[in-house]
Each structure stands twice: as C-alpha cells, then as structure tokens.
Design a protein around this motif. Structure first.
Motif, PDB file in Angstrom:
ATOM      1  N   ALA A  54       0.764  -1.039   0.037  1.00 52.52           N
ATOM      2  CA  ALA A  54      -0.072   0.065   0.001  1.00 52.52           C
ATOM      3  C   ALA A  54       0.743   1.256  -0.137  1.00 52.52           C
ATOM      4  CB  ALA A  54      -1.049  -0.059   1.304  1.00 52.52           C
ATOM      5  N   ILE A  55       2.205   1.039  -0.029  1.00 51.46           N
ATOM      6  CA  ILE A  55       3.197   2.299   0.060  1.00 51.46           C
ATOM      7  C   ILE A  55       3.196   3.007  -1.344  1.00 51.46           C
ATOM      8  CG2 ILE A  55       5.493   3.135   0.774  1.00 51.46           C
ATOM      9  CD1 ILE A  55       5.524   0.769   2.668  1.00 51.46           C
ATOM     10  N   THR A  56       2.601   4.389  -1.119  1.00 51.33           N
ATOM     11  CA  THR A  56       2.823   4.877  -2.469  1.00 51.33           C
ATOM     12  C   THR A  56       4.044   5.995  -2.642  1.00 51.33           C
ATOM     13  OG1 THR A  56       1.387   6.463  -1.805  1.00 51.33           O
ATOM     14  CG2 THR A  56       0.751   4.909  -2.926  1.00 51.33           C
ATOM     15  N   VAL A  57       4.436   6.711  -3.660  1.00 52.32           N
ATOM     16  CA  VAL A  57       5.508   7.715  -3.665  1.00 52.32           C
ATOM     17  C   VAL A  57       4.846   8.898  -2.465  1.00 52.32           C
ATOM     18  CG1 VAL A  57       6.554   9.369  -4.914  1.00 52.32           C
ATOM     19  CG2 VAL A  57       5.954   7.303  -5.998  1.00 52.32           C
ATOM     20  N   GLY A  58       6.175   9.017  -1.711  1.00 52.42           N
ATOM     21  CA  GLY A  58       6.014  10.206  -0.767  1.00 52.42           C
ATOM     22  C   GLY A  58       5.568   9.609   0.569  1.00 52.42           C
ATOM     23  N   ALA A  59       5.189   8.271   0.596  1.00 52.93           N
ATOM     24  CA  ALA A  59       4.601   7.526   1.988  1.00 52.93           C
ATOM     25  C   ALA A  59       5.838   7.035   2.802  1.00 52.93           C
ATOM     26  CB  ALA A  59       3.811   6.422   1.553  1.00 52.93           C
ATOM     27  N   SER A  60       5.854   6.725   3.812  1.00 54.35           N
ATOM     28  CA  SER A  60       6.750   6.184   4.759  1.00 54.35           C
ATOM     29  C   SER A  60       6.355   4.893   5.533  1.00 54.35           C
ATOM     30  CB  SER A  60       7.510   7.221   5.677  1.00 54.35           C
ATOM     31  OG  SER A  60       6.497   7.498   6.555  1.00 54.35           O
ATOM     32  N   PHE A  61       7.127   3.891   5.863  1.00 56.03           N
ATOM     33  CA  PHE A  61       6.596   2.811   6.450  1.00 56.03           C
ATOM     34  C   PHE A  61       7.761   2.458   7.814  1.00 56.03           C
ATOM     35  CE2 PHE A  61       6.965  -1.974   6.973  1.00 56.03           C
ATOM     36  CZ  PHE A  61       5.894  -2.216   7.519  1.00 56.03           C
ATOM     37  N   ALA A  62       7.138   2.315   8.684  1.00 54.90           N
ATOM     38  CA  ALA A  62       7.958   1.826  10.034  1.00 54.90           C
ATOM     39  C   ALA A  62       7.342   0.920  10.695  1.00 54.90           C
ATOM     40  CB  ALA A  62       8.280   3.267  10.708  1.00 54.90           C
ATOM     41  N   TRP A  63       8.317  -0.020  11.606  1.00 50.68           N
ATOM     42  CA  TRP A  63       7.791  -0.882  12.601  1.00 50.68           C
ATOM     43  C   TRP A  63       8.709  -1.030  13.498  1.00 50.68           C
ATOM     44  CZ3 TRP A  63       7.400  -5.334   8.397  1.00 50.68           C
ATOM     45  CH2 TRP A  63       8.729  -6.188   8.428  1.00 50.68           C
ATOM     46  N   SER A  64       8.206  -1.507  14.703  1.00 46.65           N
ATOM     47  CA  SER A  64       9.139  -1.694  15.780  1.00 46.65           C
ATOM     48  C   SER A  64       8.532  -2.964  16.323  1.00 46.65           C
ATOM     49  CB  SER A  64       9.244  -0.660  16.673  1.00 46.65           C
ATOM     50  OG  SER A  64       7.801  -0.349  17.477  1.00 46.65           O
ATOM     51  N   SER A  69       3.500   1.423  11.216  1.00 51.74           N
ATOM     52  CA  SER A  69       3.095   2.589  10.821  1.00 51.74           C
ATOM     53  C   SER A  69       3.024   2.952   9.480  1.00 51.74           C
ATOM     54  CB  SER A  69       3.690   3.609  11.926  1.00 51.74           C
ATOM     55  OG  SER A  69       3.118   4.959  11.479  1.00 51.74           O
ATOM     56  N   LEU A  70       2.051   3.265   8.738  1.00 45.40           N
ATOM     57  CA  LEU A  70       2.193   3.497   7.357  1.00 45.40           C
ATOM     58  C   LEU A  70       1.536   5.260   7.391  1.00 45.40           C
ATOM     59  CD1 LEU A  70       2.342   3.200   4.311  1.00 45.40           C
ATOM     60  CD2 LEU A  70       0.030   2.366   4.262  1.00 45.40           C
ATOM     61  N   THR A  71       2.478   5.954   6.837  1.00 44.32           N
ATOM     62  CA  THR A  71       2.248   7.467   6.745  1.00 44.32           C
ATOM     63  C   THR A  71       2.299   7.735   5.170  1.00 44.32           C
ATOM     64  OG1 THR A  71       3.342   7.823   8.884  1.00 44.32           O
ATOM     65  CG2 THR A  71       2.704   9.876   7.389  1.00 44.32           C
ATOM     66  N   PRO A  72       1.150   8.030   4.602  1.00 51.52           N
ATOM     67  CA  PRO A  72       1.002   8.290   3.286  1.00 51.52           C
ATOM     68  C   PRO A  72       1.634   9.819   3.163  1.00 51.52           C
ATOM     69  CG  PRO A  72      -1.187   8.703   4.434  1.00 51.52           C
ATOM     70  CD  PRO A  72      -0.419   8.225   5.405  1.00 51.52           C
ATOM     71  N   GLY A  73       1.813   9.947   1.671  1.00 52.05           N
ATOM     72  CA  GLY A  73       2.409  11.281   1.156  1.00 52.05           C
ATOM     73  C   GLY A  73       1.635  12.598   1.916  1.00 52.05           C
ATOM     74  N   GLY A 128      -1.851  13.276   4.615  1.00 50.43           N
ATOM     75  CA  GLY A 128      -2.920  12.741   5.520  1.00 50.43           C
ATOM     76  C   GLY A 128      -2.158  12.217   6.816  1.00 50.43           C
ATOM     77  N   GLN A 129      -3.064  11.435   7.452  1.00 56.49           N
ATOM     78  CA  GLN A 129      -2.716  11.045   8.865  1.00 56.49           C
ATOM     79  C   GLN A 129      -2.095   9.776   8.649  1.00 56.49           C
ATOM     80  OE1 GLN A 129      -3.032  12.891  11.579  1.00 56.49           O
ATOM     81  NE2 GLN A 129      -3.414  14.421  10.380  1.00 56.49           N
ATOM     82  N   PRO A 130      -1.146   9.390   9.685  1.00 56.58           N
ATOM     83  CA  PRO A 130      -0.479   7.747   9.547  1.00 56.58           C
ATOM     84  C   PRO A 130      -1.586   6.958  10.040  1.00 56.58           C
ATOM     85  CG  PRO A 130       0.263   9.202  11.323  1.00 56.58           C
ATOM     86  CD  PRO A 130      -0.342  10.094  10.499  1.00 56.58           C
ATOM     87  N   ASP A 131      -1.343   5.568   9.568  1.00 62.22           N
ATOM     88  CA  ASP A 131      -2.154   4.478   9.939  1.00 62.22           C
ATOM     89  C   ASP A 131      -1.370   3.572  10.904  1.00 62.22           C
ATOM     90  OD1 ASP A 131      -3.746   2.657  10.325  1.00 62.22           O
ATOM     91  OD2 ASP A 131      -3.870   1.776   8.131  1.00 62.22           O
ATOM     92  N   THR A 132      -1.715   3.816  12.115  1.00 64.64           N
ATOM     93  CA  THR A 132      -0.741   2.978  12.972  1.00 64.64           C
ATOM     94  C   THR A 132      -1.633   1.611  13.679  1.00 64.64           C
ATOM     95  OG1 THR A 132       0.700   4.993  13.651  1.00 64.64           O
ATOM     96  CG2 THR A 132       0.560   3.137  15.208  1.00 64.64           C
ATOM     97  N   ARG A 133      -0.845   0.531  13.697  1.00 59.38           N
ATOM     98  CA  ARG A 133      -1.581  -0.704  13.994  1.00 59.38           C
ATOM     99  C   ARG A 133      -0.530  -1.440  14.862  1.00 59.38           C
ATOM    100  NH1 ARG A 133      -5.597  -2.474   9.327  1.00 59.38           N
ATOM    101  NH2 ARG A 133      -6.078  -0.455   8.586  1.00 59.38           N
ATOM    102  N   ARG A 134      -0.936  -2.189  15.771  1.00 56.75           N
ATOM    103  CA  ARG A 134      -0.203  -2.981  17.015  1.00 56.75           C
ATOM    104  C   ARG A 134      -0.661  -4.251  16.567  1.00 56.75           C
ATOM    105  NH1 ARG A 134      -0.712  -1.045  22.472  1.00 56.75           N
ATOM    106  NH2 ARG A 134       0.397  -3.062  22.835  1.00 56.75           N
ATOM    107  N   TYR A 135       0.255  -5.043  16.873  1.00 54.96           N
ATOM    108  CA  TYR A 135      -0.020  -6.634  16.643  1.00 54.96           C
ATOM    109  C   TYR A 135       0.449  -7.706  17.668  1.00 54.96           C
ATOM    110  CZ  TYR A 135      -1.538  -5.319  12.024  1.00 54.96           C
ATOM    111  OH  TYR A 135      -1.993  -4.779  11.000  1.00 54.96           O
ATOM    112  N   ARG A 136      -0.070  -8.543  18.246  1.00 55.38           N
ATOM    113  CA  ARG A 136       0.631  -9.420  19.031  1.00 55.38           C
ATOM    114  C   ARG A 136       0.947 -10.624  18.346  1.00 55.38           C
ATOM    115  NH1 ARG A 136      -1.778  -8.813  23.329  1.00 55.38           N
ATOM    116  NH2 ARG A 136      -0.389  -7.856  24.206  1.00 55.38           N
ATOM    117  N   ILE A 137       2.246 -10.965  18.104  1.00 59.02           N
ATOM    118  CA  ILE A 137       2.416 -12.303  17.336  1.00 59.02           C
ATOM    119  C   ILE A 137       3.322 -13.323  18.008  1.00 59.02           C
ATOM    120  CG2 ILE A 137       4.010 -12.888  15.135  1.00 59.02           C
ATOM    121  CD1 ILE A 137       3.887  -9.906  14.327  1.00 59.02           C
TER     122      ILE A 137
END
Length: 84
Positions: A11-21, A44-48, A50-59
């Motif tokens: 889903a990442i497009t030009v100008g977007a950023s992606f991060a995870w911890s 966390s996915l931050t589009p070029g 708009g607001q970031p979309d942050t999600r948490r998962y237990r794996i």
C-alpha cells in the motif's frame, strides 16, 4: 502459516513512509529445539498526505531448529490489538 506485512507494504506509494518496531514480550523453550516467542509489533504507514495509519499486533511464533541448525517458523499467528 507465516503471516507477513506484504499487504501493508504494497500500500506504500510515492512520498509515503513505513516503519515498524518489535518488542519481545515472552520467550520460552518448550523443548531443546522448539521455542515459543511472543512479540508486540507496532506498524505505521504514513501516506504522502494525510494522517498515519498505526496498528499494533501481538505475534505468536513457534520456531524449531532444523537438522542444519537453522531456526524455522513452524507456526506464526498475528492478532491486531488496539493502539494506545
């Protein structure tokens, strides 16, 4: 079954950023070559624009050591948890 973040990464497009911890919540040896790991992951996915979309998962990961000595995933289960 191994869960991936491929749909999020795709889903990442030009100008977007992606991060995870990843934080380790729990680890336990179930047998000499079998380990249970439970992690808490924040993605966390931050589009070029708009607001970031942050999600948490237990794996939950179940890993086994194969004959060559490498750790392999026997099972992985991802559950989304609410963002604080």
């Amino acid at each position: 079954m191994k869960e991936t973040f491929t749909p999020i990464i795709d889903a990442i497009t030009v100008g977007a950023s992606f991060a995870w911890s990843v934080q380790l919540e729990y680890a336990r040896d179930l047998a000499p070559d079998l380990t249970l790991l439970i992690t808490n992951t924040r993605v966390s996915l931050t589009p070029g624009e708009g607001q970031p979309d942050t999600r948490r998962y237990r794996i939950t990961n179940l890993l086994a050591r194969n004959e060559a000595g490498a750790w392999i995933f026997l099972h992985q289960h991802r559950t989304e948890i609410s963002v604080e």
